[in-house]
Write a protein that holds these residues in place. Structure first.
Motif, PDB file in Angstrom:
ATOM      1  N   PRO A   7       0.852  -1.605   0.343  1.00 45.09           N
ATOM      2  CA  PRO A   7       0.184   0.277   0.040  1.00 45.09           C
ATOM      3  C   PRO A   7       0.882   1.477   0.121  1.00 45.09           C
ATOM      4  CG  PRO A   7       0.230  -0.668   2.163  1.00 45.09           C
ATOM      5  CD  PRO A   7       0.575  -1.887   1.570  1.00 45.09           C
ATOM      6  N   GLN A   8       0.211   2.475  -0.200  1.00 47.84           N
ATOM      7  CA  GLN A   8       0.865   3.749  -0.425  1.00 47.84           C
ATOM      8  C   GLN A   8       1.391   4.512   0.973  1.00 47.84           C
ATOM      9  OE1 GLN A   8      -0.087   5.738  -3.198  1.00 47.84           O
ATOM     10  NE2 GLN A   8       2.139   6.752  -2.988  1.00 47.84           N
ATOM     11  N   GLN A   9       0.758   3.352   2.408  1.00 49.29           N
ATOM     12  CA  GLN A   9       1.853   2.988   3.334  1.00 49.29           C
ATOM     13  C   GLN A   9       2.825   2.893   3.854  1.00 49.29           C
ATOM     14  OE1 GLN A   9      -1.931   2.129   2.732  1.00 49.29           O
ATOM     15  NE2 GLN A   9      -3.032   3.788   3.415  1.00 49.29           N
ATOM     16  N   ALA A  10       3.359   1.862   2.484  1.00 53.36           N
ATOM     17  CA  ALA A  10       4.086   1.484   3.279  1.00 53.36           C
ATOM     18  C   ALA A  10       5.623   2.429   2.586  1.00 53.36           C
ATOM     19  CB  ALA A  10       4.575   0.270   2.125  1.00 53.36           C
ATOM     20  N   ASN A  17      10.557   2.073  12.256  1.00 55.56           N
ATOM     21  CA  ASN A  17       9.219   1.734  12.191  1.00 55.56           C
ATOM     22  C   ASN A  17       8.128   0.793  12.692  1.00 55.56           C
ATOM     23  OD1 ASN A  17       9.422   3.937   9.104  1.00 55.56           O
ATOM     24  ND2 ASN A  17      10.223   4.411  10.985  1.00 55.56           N
ATOM     25  N   THR A  18       6.951   1.145  12.838  1.00 53.36           N
ATOM     26  CA  THR A  18       6.274   0.326  12.880  1.00 53.36           C
ATOM     27  C   THR A  18       4.526   0.333  12.381  1.00 53.36           C
ATOM     28  OG1 THR A  18       6.781   0.096  15.485  1.00 53.36           O
ATOM     29  CG2 THR A  18       4.824  -0.916  15.668  1.00 53.36           C
ATOM     30  N   SER A  19       3.752  -0.209  11.734  1.00 58.05           N
ATOM     31  CA  SER A  19       3.038   0.464  10.956  1.00 58.05           C
ATOM     32  C   SER A  19       2.204  -0.957  10.199  1.00 58.05           C
ATOM     33  CB  SER A  19       2.928   1.254   9.580  1.00 58.05           C
ATOM     34  OG  SER A  19       1.932   0.723   8.547  1.00 58.05           O
ATOM     35  N   ALA A  21       1.112  -1.820   7.519  1.00 56.35           N
ATOM     36  CA  ALA A  21       1.578  -1.885   5.656  1.00 56.35           C
ATOM     37  C   ALA A  21       3.264  -2.791   6.712  1.00 56.35           C
ATOM     38  CB  ALA A  21       1.932  -0.221   5.535  1.00 56.35           C
ATOM     39  N   VAL A  22       3.708  -2.515   7.479  1.00 56.95           N
ATOM     40  CA  VAL A  22       4.738  -3.787   7.075  1.00 56.95           C
ATOM     41  C   VAL A  22       4.506  -4.957   7.535  1.00 56.95           C
ATOM     42  CG1 VAL A  22       6.976  -4.497   8.759  1.00 56.95           C
ATOM     43  CG2 VAL A  22       5.593  -2.271   9.403  1.00 56.95           C
ATOM     44  N   VAL A  23       3.681  -5.533   7.648  1.00 60.51           N
ATOM     45  CA  VAL A  23       2.636  -6.803   7.337  1.00 60.51           C
ATOM     46  C   VAL A  23       2.931  -7.254   6.109  1.00 60.51           C
ATOM     47  CG1 VAL A  23       0.954  -8.705   7.608  1.00 60.51           C
ATOM     48  CG2 VAL A  23       1.866  -6.291   9.488  1.00 60.51           C
ATOM     49  N   GLN A  24       2.112  -5.971   4.370  1.00 66.29           N
ATOM     50  CA  GLN A  24       1.565  -6.458   3.688  1.00 66.29           C
ATOM     51  C   GLN A  24       3.489  -6.598   2.803  1.00 66.29           C
ATOM     52  OE1 GLN A  24      -1.336  -3.710   4.818  1.00 66.29           O
ATOM     53  NE2 GLN A  24      -1.828  -3.904   2.316  1.00 66.29           N
ATOM     54  N   LEU A  25       4.010  -5.524   3.178  1.00 65.01           N
ATOM     55  CA  LEU A  25       5.219  -5.426   2.927  1.00 65.01           C
ATOM     56  C   LEU A  25       6.212  -7.578   3.419  1.00 65.01           C
ATOM     57  CD1 LEU A  25       8.055  -3.642   1.326  1.00 65.01           C
ATOM     58  CD2 LEU A  25       8.569  -3.298   3.946  1.00 65.01           C
ATOM     59  N   LYS A  26       6.526  -7.689   4.066  1.00 70.03           N
ATOM     60  CA  LYS A  26       6.825  -8.850   5.080  1.00 70.03           C
ATOM     61  C   LYS A  26       6.377  -9.916   3.610  1.00 70.03           C
ATOM     62  CE  LYS A  26       8.225  -7.666   9.251  1.00 70.03           C
ATOM     63  NZ  LYS A  26       8.004  -8.271  11.082  1.00 70.03           N
ATOM     64  N   ARG A  27       4.755  -9.877   3.512  1.00 72.20           N
ATOM     65  CA  ARG A  27       4.157 -11.026   2.909  1.00 72.20           C
ATOM     66  C   ARG A  27       4.772 -10.645   1.583  1.00 72.20           C
ATOM     67  NH1 ARG A  27      -0.737 -10.558   5.532  1.00 72.20           N
ATOM     68  NH2 ARG A  27      -1.636  -9.172   4.074  1.00 72.20           N
ATOM     69  N   ARG A  28       5.199  -9.486   0.479  1.00 70.35           N
ATOM     70  CA  ARG A  28       5.611  -9.636  -0.150  1.00 70.35           C
ATOM     71  C   ARG A  28       6.615  -9.612  -0.546  1.00 70.35           C
ATOM     72  NH1 ARG A  28       7.741  -9.465  -3.885  1.00 70.35           N
ATOM     73  NH2 ARG A  28       7.807  -7.750  -6.083  1.00 70.35           N
ATOM     74  N   LEU A  29       7.294  -9.437  -0.267  1.00 70.37           N
ATOM     75  CA  LEU A  29       9.432  -9.423   0.288  1.00 70.37           C
ATOM     76  C   LEU A  29       9.118 -11.395   0.314  1.00 70.37           C
ATOM     77  CD1 LEU A  29      10.675  -7.141   2.582  1.00 70.37           C
ATOM     78  CD2 LEU A  29      11.388  -7.812   0.226  1.00 70.37           C
ATOM     79  N   ASP A  43       4.114  -5.950  12.276  1.00 70.56           N
ATOM     80  CA  ASP A  43       3.967  -4.701  11.539  1.00 70.56           C
ATOM     81  C   ASP A  43       5.384  -4.149  12.191  1.00 70.56           C
ATOM     82  OD1 ASP A  43       3.817  -4.380  14.398  1.00 70.56           O
ATOM     83  OD2 ASP A  43       1.763  -3.046  14.450  1.00 70.56           O
ATOM     84  N   VAL A  44       6.577  -4.637  12.748  1.00 66.96           N
ATOM     85  CA  VAL A  44       7.579  -3.816  13.088  1.00 66.96           C
ATOM     86  C   VAL A  44       8.592  -4.033  12.376  1.00 66.96           C
ATOM     87  CG1 VAL A  44       9.783  -3.955  15.132  1.00 66.96           C
ATOM     88  CG2 VAL A  44       7.109  -4.651  15.478  1.00 66.96           C
ATOM     89  N   PHE A  45       9.439  -2.841  11.779  1.00 65.42           N
ATOM     90  CA  PHE A  45       9.856  -2.970  10.259  1.00 65.42           C
ATOM     91  C   PHE A  45      11.566  -3.287  11.040  1.00 65.42           C
ATOM     92  CE2 PHE A  45      10.896  -1.705   5.832  1.00 65.42           C
ATOM     93  CZ  PHE A  45      12.462  -1.374   6.444  1.00 65.42           C
ATOM     94  N   ASP A  46      11.858  -4.173  11.004  1.00 67.53           N
ATOM     95  CA  ASP A  46      13.280  -4.719  12.153  1.00 67.53           C
ATOM     96  C   ASP A  46      13.922  -5.341  11.281  1.00 67.53           C
ATOM     97  OD1 ASP A  46      12.321  -7.106  11.038  1.00 67.53           O
ATOM     98  OD2 ASP A  46      11.353  -8.308  12.603  1.00 67.53           O
ATOM     99  N   ALA A  47      15.195  -5.907  11.418  1.00 69.64           N
ATOM    100  CA  ALA A  47      16.663  -6.486  11.256  1.00 69.64           C
ATOM    101  C   ALA A  47      16.313  -7.293   9.641  1.00 69.64           C
ATOM    102  CB  ALA A  47      17.711  -7.023  11.789  1.00 69.64           C
ATOM    103  N   GLU A  48      15.380  -7.882  10.651  1.00 68.39           N
ATOM    104  CA  GLU A  48      15.592  -9.387   9.315  1.00 68.39           C
ATOM    105  C   GLU A  48      14.657  -8.077   7.555  1.00 68.39           C
ATOM    106  OE1 GLU A  48      14.962 -13.903   8.681  1.00 68.39           O
ATOM    107  OE2 GLU A  48      13.869 -12.208  10.529  1.00 68.39           O
ATOM    108  N   THR A  49      13.627  -7.401   8.390  1.00 70.36           N
ATOM    109  CA  THR A  49      13.021  -6.401   6.872  1.00 70.36           C
ATOM    110  C   THR A  49      13.893  -5.692   6.273  1.00 70.36           C
ATOM    111  OG1 THR A  49      11.453  -6.819   8.529  1.00 70.36           O
ATOM    112  CG2 THR A  49      10.792  -5.406   6.531  1.00 70.36           C
TER     113      THR A  49
END
Length: 333
Positions: A7-10, A17-19, A21-29, A43-49
């Motif tokens: 989503p745009q929110q990513a 960051n916490t959001s 949109a991070v959940v969708q970002l992780k699924r995409r990756l 929903d946490v943009f961690d080191a692995e993300t």
């Protein structure tokens, strides 16, 4: 199959960051193999993300920042089906080219704006490049590298005299002097730039010789690498090194600028017997005008490959800058 859009929110998300949109970002990756499969994507943009985003950026030839910047967001939202089409198309292009390859060659890949020096199936050198912009595209061809010009003069092409020099001279009447460019008529007489009406230049004046002296400001930098072709296209050094750090390196008028060109020159001259890296570098520094024939006549291919896989199976994609994928072009006669 395929993957979901992010989503745009990513946009602009980065480490820490916490959001939602991070959940969708992780699924995409995870879908594209950039991130290992996890049971639950939080929903946490961690080191692995961060690691996964950097891997994705590297595969797509983007500046590796770990942040979801604009080019990364757009690349993530290209549908899987489009990427699959890209792979089919480029597989055919590579097959067409593979039959024509010698054991040793140089390949310029235009969409990636990179150059590889290959020997017996191994990439011995990889260089960042700047290639032709869309309206002045680098031509696709096969040829042989036959000569290195050290510290060359640059003869400004007629098209650039009319398109560019007139504009620069109107903005700054000292432009030619500052750039060390001299004008000569057909008999070799020097022409004073102030005698030319730059707002209304005549054909006769366009046909004068505009020559830039060797030196640090020369548009060719310290060398020009010549190969036979009807397009007046060549590889060369450049004084404008900052462009090598950009995502989209499509800035030239068709010729190809090479980062760390001194290393490539040494590689090309290795069969000449009397050249090594020290000699190449000191010839650059001396500003001496020198032409050296390349004994090996190394083949060069300028190509258009927007998708490929390496031996480890990592797939890379690049933008279809010249729209040849869109046209379904597989052969460039």
């Amino acid at each position: 199959g395929g993957w979901e859009q992010i989503p745009q929110q990513a946009y602009q998300l980065t480490l820490g960051n916490t959001s939602p949109a991070v959940v969708q970002l992780k699924r995409r990756l995870i879908s594209s193999g950039d991130m290992p499969l996890v049971e639950y994507a939080n929903d946490v943009f961690d080191a692995e993300t961060d690691r996964a985003v950097r891997k994705f950026q590297a595969r797509h030839g983007l500046v590796v920042t770990g942040q979801i910047d604009e080019p990364t967001w757009y690349a993530m939202n290209v549908p899987a089906e489009t990427r699959l089409q890209q792979l089919y198309l480029n597989y055919t292009r590579v097959q067409n080219m593979a039959a024509k390859l010698n054991p040793r060659y140089v390949v310029v890949n235009i969409p990636a704006a990179t150059i590889e020096a290959v020997n017996d199936g191994m990439v011995e050198q990889r260089h960042t490049a700047v290639v032709g912009r869309v309206d002045r595209a680098t031509p696709i061809m096969a040829s042989n590298i036959h000569q290195i010009n050290f510290n060359p003069y640059w003869h400004v092409p007629k098209s650039l005299v009319r398109q560019d020099l007139t504009k620069y001279m109107l903005q700054n009447p000292n432009y030619l002097t500052e750039q060390n460019i001299f004008i000569y008529d057909g008999s070799g007489n020097k022409i004073d730039p102030q005698t030319i009406n730059w707002a209304n230049i005549s054909d006769r004046e366009v046909n004068y010789m505009y020559r830039q002296e060797p030196g640090a400001a020369n548009s060719m930098g310290h060398c020009k690498i010549n190969f036979y072709n009807p397009y007046d296209c060549y590889l060369h050094d450049t004084p404008g090194k900052e462009l090598f750090g950009e995502n989209a390196r499509f800035h030239s008028s068709g010729c190809v600028r090479v980062d760390n060109v001194n290393k490539l020159v040494n590689w090309l001259l290795r069969d000449n017997g009397d050249w090594d890296q020290f000699k190449v570098d000191s010839t650059f520094d001396s500003l001496q005008r020198l032409d050296v024939e390349v004994k090996a006549k190394v083949p060069i291919h300028t190509t258009y490959i927007t998708a490929w896989a390496n031996r480890q199976g990592t797939v890379s994609f690049r933008d279809d800058v010249y729209k040849f994928d869109e046209q379904g072009k597989v052969s460039f006669g």
